[in-house]
Write an enzyme that holds these catalytic residues in place. Structure first.
Site, short mmCIF file in Angstrom:
data_model
loop_
_atom_site.label_atom_id
_atom_site.label_comp_id
_atom_site.label_asym_id
_atom_site.label_seq_id
_atom_site.Cartn_x
_atom_site.Cartn_y
_atom_site.Cartn_z
N PRO A 70 0.82 -1.22 0.00
CA PRO A 70 0.00 0.00 0.00
C PRO A 70 0.85 1.27 0.00
O PRO A 70 2.05 1.22 0.30
CB PRO A 70 -0.80 -0.11 1.29
CG PRO A 70 -0.03 -1.04 2.16
CD PRO A 70 0.76 -1.94 1.27
N LEU A 202 5.49 -0.60 -13.50
CA LEU A 202 5.08 0.75 -13.10
C LEU A 202 4.80 1.60 -14.33
O LEU A 202 3.81 2.33 -14.41
CB LEU A 202 6.19 1.43 -12.28
CG LEU A 202 6.25 1.20 -10.79
CD1 LEU A 202 7.28 2.12 -10.16
CD2 LEU A 202 4.90 1.43 -10.14
N CYS A 257 -4.54 0.19 -8.48
CA CYS A 257 -3.21 0.29 -9.11
C CYS A 257 -2.86 1.65 -9.69
O CYS A 257 -1.76 2.16 -9.43
CB CYS A 257 -3.10 -0.75 -10.21
SG CYS A 257 -3.20 -2.42 -9.57
C1 UDX Z 1 -5.02 -2.06 -14.14
C2 UDX Z 1 -4.19 -2.50 -15.35
O1 UDX Z 1 -5.01 -2.42 -16.53
C3 UDX Z 1 -3.65 -3.91 -15.15
O2 UDX Z 1 -2.79 -4.26 -16.23
C4 UDX Z 1 -2.86 -3.96 -13.85
O3 UDX Z 1 -2.39 -5.26 -13.60
C5 UDX Z 1 -3.73 -3.50 -12.69
O4 UDX Z 1 -4.23 -2.19 -12.97
P1 UDX Z 1 -7.49 -2.52 -13.27
O5 UDX Z 1 -7.19 -1.51 -12.21
O6 UDX Z 1 -8.11 -3.79 -12.86
O7 UDX Z 1 -6.17 -2.91 -14.08
O8 UDX Z 1 -8.53 -1.83 -14.27
P2 UDX Z 1 -8.48 -1.15 -15.70
O9 UDX Z 1 -9.38 -1.88 -16.58
O10 UDX Z 1 -7.11 -0.93 -16.16
O11 UDX Z 1 -9.17 0.26 -15.39
C6 UDX Z 1 -8.62 1.17 -14.45
C7 UDX Z 1 -9.51 2.40 -14.34
O12 UDX Z 1 -9.46 3.19 -15.52
C8 UDX Z 1 -10.99 2.08 -14.10
O13 UDX Z 1 -11.49 3.00 -13.17
C9 UDX Z 1 -11.62 2.29 -15.46
O14 UDX Z 1 -12.98 2.64 -15.37
C10 UDX Z 1 -10.77 3.45 -15.97
N1 UDX Z 1 -10.74 3.53 -17.45
C11 UDX Z 1 -10.15 2.54 -18.16
C12 UDX Z 1 -11.28 4.64 -18.08
O15 UDX Z 1 -11.81 5.54 -17.43
N2 UDX Z 1 -11.20 4.72 -19.44
C13 UDX Z 1 -10.62 3.74 -20.20
O16 UDX Z 1 -10.57 3.90 -21.42
C14 UDX Z 1 -10.09 2.62 -19.54
#
Ligand code: UDX
Length: 582
Positions: A70, A202, A257
């Site tokens: 964290p 990262l 993340c």
């Molecule tokens: C992310 C990375 O994609 C992944 O590779 C890593 O291992 C962990 O972090 P995650 O947090 O599960 O994965 O979700 P992700 O689908 O990447 O979306 C992250 C955030 O961005 C969400 O809040 C989503 O709503 C937002 N988002 C994503 C957008 O607002 N617009 C987009 O076009 C894509």
């Protein structure tokens, strides 16, 4: 992994015995589509769950460290305002010590958790210092790139598997690669040095977050100019060098993340004296905060009379669709801000438990000071959004979209759940107040014009709240247009406020002039609040007018031809104008 490698025994250990018990039960401690079936099929075969950490370490040839890292808590007066943060590596350190103490034969130790560059050295040093004589450890970095909601798919068909190790660990890298090779094509398994592997993780998350902030920054431009964000995104994404993913405008990114990893990258840059690089990445986070603030600010400005006591249906609370995870969810920041504006919230999320929503809203939202300052000018009618003094008694948890929407003045779409793409807007128009606003923070409404006919005024991310006037028209042309519809001479004396007319059937109709600037908006809202109230049976219609103010000259013009066409101008023109009652 257990499913793909039936010859390998996997044991998952945790200090939290309750969590282990949940993994052994039919109610898993995490929600991930399809995971329950896979766990069920391998549990007790080659997938085991245990609280006996030492025994599992002792027997293992390979140990994967997948503990939380964290963000380190920062003092309230921190100058970085949460936009740069070191990670708490206590969990990693404890694991390394425990492995060193327990191990009696050589092992491969793999860092799976997202860590700052050079953490591999930190783990190696602990293992070497506290390990038993003659026991050798090969430390590798094997970052995971799984997204929530698609984690199984991401693991089964990864874009790449990265394995990082120092010189001398080649045999260990090969051993790990051979495990992945059981289901991943070898050209997708790449090896590199340890620090590059750590930084690649990262950097990947930072670049993905940056794309979301980039399109969100462009959405602000679209709102100001009338350009269409979906078309702009499409126009960019058809360039194969740019690609289509992560260009979906939204209320901002959330999750465990993106914020954490970008803040960690900024911290790394600053600790290496790379301040300009740090500032660059910090801007990705600032735009993300700005996007959430803008959403609330627009709402407070557009909704007549501000948000105080307004009933707002919040659709979605998870940080993205397909998960019940609420870590860093933009919905929490937005709901807290709405509560601080004095709104009443009806919140519905298909997966997030109500208790979890309430607990989130009781926590102070760690917004940078500048975001809070920007929000406080949202509306002159709302309480100042400065400190978190919210009471959750204004929150009502709902079990369906339609329950949340009942009697709502505003519908706010906060999470891109698939369910929200198929909302029955006709039903909504019957249940919500009429007219009502739909603030679409995830672009789920496919046909905003159709909703307008139902009395639902859609204000989507990346679309102007009001039609953008055609500035190419000169004042004479505007005057001519206005006169053609309602008669300029009749309007002039009321231009700063509104037009009120008695219709032939005796109804009092007030025509709101759409103001372009903040001052005009305030005047109008004030007039509406002070002079006419719903009890007086006043009907408020939108005449589709706008004001251009400058050099003390006000010009009235017509902007929305569709609204104009719907108006009964014949009747209005024939009716005598009534002066505004002050
Ligand atoms: C992310 C990375 O994609 C992944 O590779 C890593 O291992 C962990 O972090 P995650 O947090 O599960 O994965 O979700 P992700 O689908 O990447 O979306 C992250 C955030 O961005 C969400 O809040 C989503 O709503 C937002 N988002 C994503 C957008 O607002 N617009 C987009 O076009 C894509």
């Amino acid at each position: 992994m257990a499913q793909k490698c039936p010859d390998i025994q996997f044991t998952v250990v945790d200090t939290d015995a309750k969590r282990i018990a949940a993994w052994k039960s039919s109610s898993l401690p995490v929600y991930e589509p399809g995971l329950d079936k896979i766990v069920e099929s391998r549990r007790g075969v080659n997938l085991h769950f245990s609280a006996d950490i030492d025994s599992a370490i002792y027997k293992a040839d390979i140990v994967l460290i997948a503990v939380n890292t964290p963000t380190l808590a920062q003092p309230n007066n921190s100058i970085s305002n949460g936009l740069a943060a070191a990670l708490d590596l206590t969990g990693i350190e404890e694991c390394a010590r425990r492995i060193a103490q327990v191990a009696r034969h050589s092992k491969i130790v793999i860092e799976k958790s997202t860590v700052p560059c050079k953490t591999g050295d930190f783990i190696s040093n602990i293992l070497d210092r506290y390990g038993h004589p003659g026991v050798m450890f090969d430390v590798l970095s094997n970052p995971e790139f799984l997204s929530e909601g698609t984690a199984i798919q991401d693991l089964l068909e990864p874009d790449r598997v990265i394995i990082g190790g120092k010189r001398g660990t080649e045999h260990a890298q090969k051993a790990l690669a051979s495990i992945y090779a059981q289901w991943v094509s070898t050209d997708r398994i790449v090896t590199m040095d340890l620090w590059s592997a750590e930084l690649a993780k990262l950097a990947s998350n930072a670049i993905l977050a940056q794309r979301v902030s980039s399109i969100n920054a462009i959405s602000a431009l679209c709102e100001a100019t009338g350009a269409n964000i979906s078309d702009v995104a499409r126009g960019c994404s058809m360039d194969s060098r740019i690609g289509s993913q992560f260009l979906r405008p939204s209320i901002g990114f959330g999750g465990s993340c993106f914020h954490k990893d970008v803040a960690s990258l900024v911290w790394l840059c600053e600790s290496l004296g790379l301040y300009e690089v740090g500032k660059y990445w910090q801007q990705v986070l600032r735009i993300n905060e700005y996007q959430k603030t803008r959403f609330v600010t627009r709402m407070a400005q557009v909704v007549d009379g501000g948000l105080l006591n307004k009933r707002i249906a919040c659709l979605g609370f998870a940080y993205k669709g397909g998960t019940r995870d609420t870590r860093n969810t933009p919905a929490a920041t937005i709901c807290s801000a709405l509560l601080e504006h004095g709104a009443q919230l009806s919140i519905y999320d298909p997966k997030v438990p109500g208790q979890s929503i309430i607990e989130h809203l009781k926590e102070p939202q760690n917004m940078p000071a500048e975001t809070i300052a920007a929000s406080s000018i949202a509306s002159p009618f709302s309480p100042v959004f400065s400190a978190h003094d919210t009471t959750t008694s204004n929150v009502h948890i709902c079990t369906s979209v339609y329950e949340a929407i009942a009697n709502a003045h505003v519908v706010a779409v906060l999470t891109a759940w698939e369910e929200f793409q198929n909302i029955d807007w006709y039903r909504v128009s019957k249940l919500a107040c009429n007219p009502a606003y739909v603030f679409d923070g995830q672009l789920v409404v496919k046909d905003p014009a159709a909703l307008k006919g139902l009395g639902l005024h859609v204000i989507a991310i990346g679309s102007p709240a009001q039609p953008i006037p055609d500035f190419s028209l000169g004042p004479d042309e505007i005057k001519e247009k206005a006169e053609a519809f309602i008669g300029m001479s009749q309007l002039q004396s009321y231009v700063d406020h509104k037009v009120s007319v008695i219709m032939n059937d005796g109804r009092l109709v007030v025509g709101m002039l759409r103001g372009l600037d903040q001052t005009t908006n305030i005047i109008m809202q004030e007039c509406q609040e002070r002079i006419f109230s719903e009890d007086e049976g006043v009907e408020i219609v939108d005449l589709g007018l706008y004001l251009i103010r400058g050099d003390n000259i006000a010009v009235v013009g017509l902007v929305d031809e569709e609204a104009d066409a719907a108006m009964d101008y014949e009747t209005i023109r024939g009716a005598p104008l009534q002066p505004i009652r002050h």
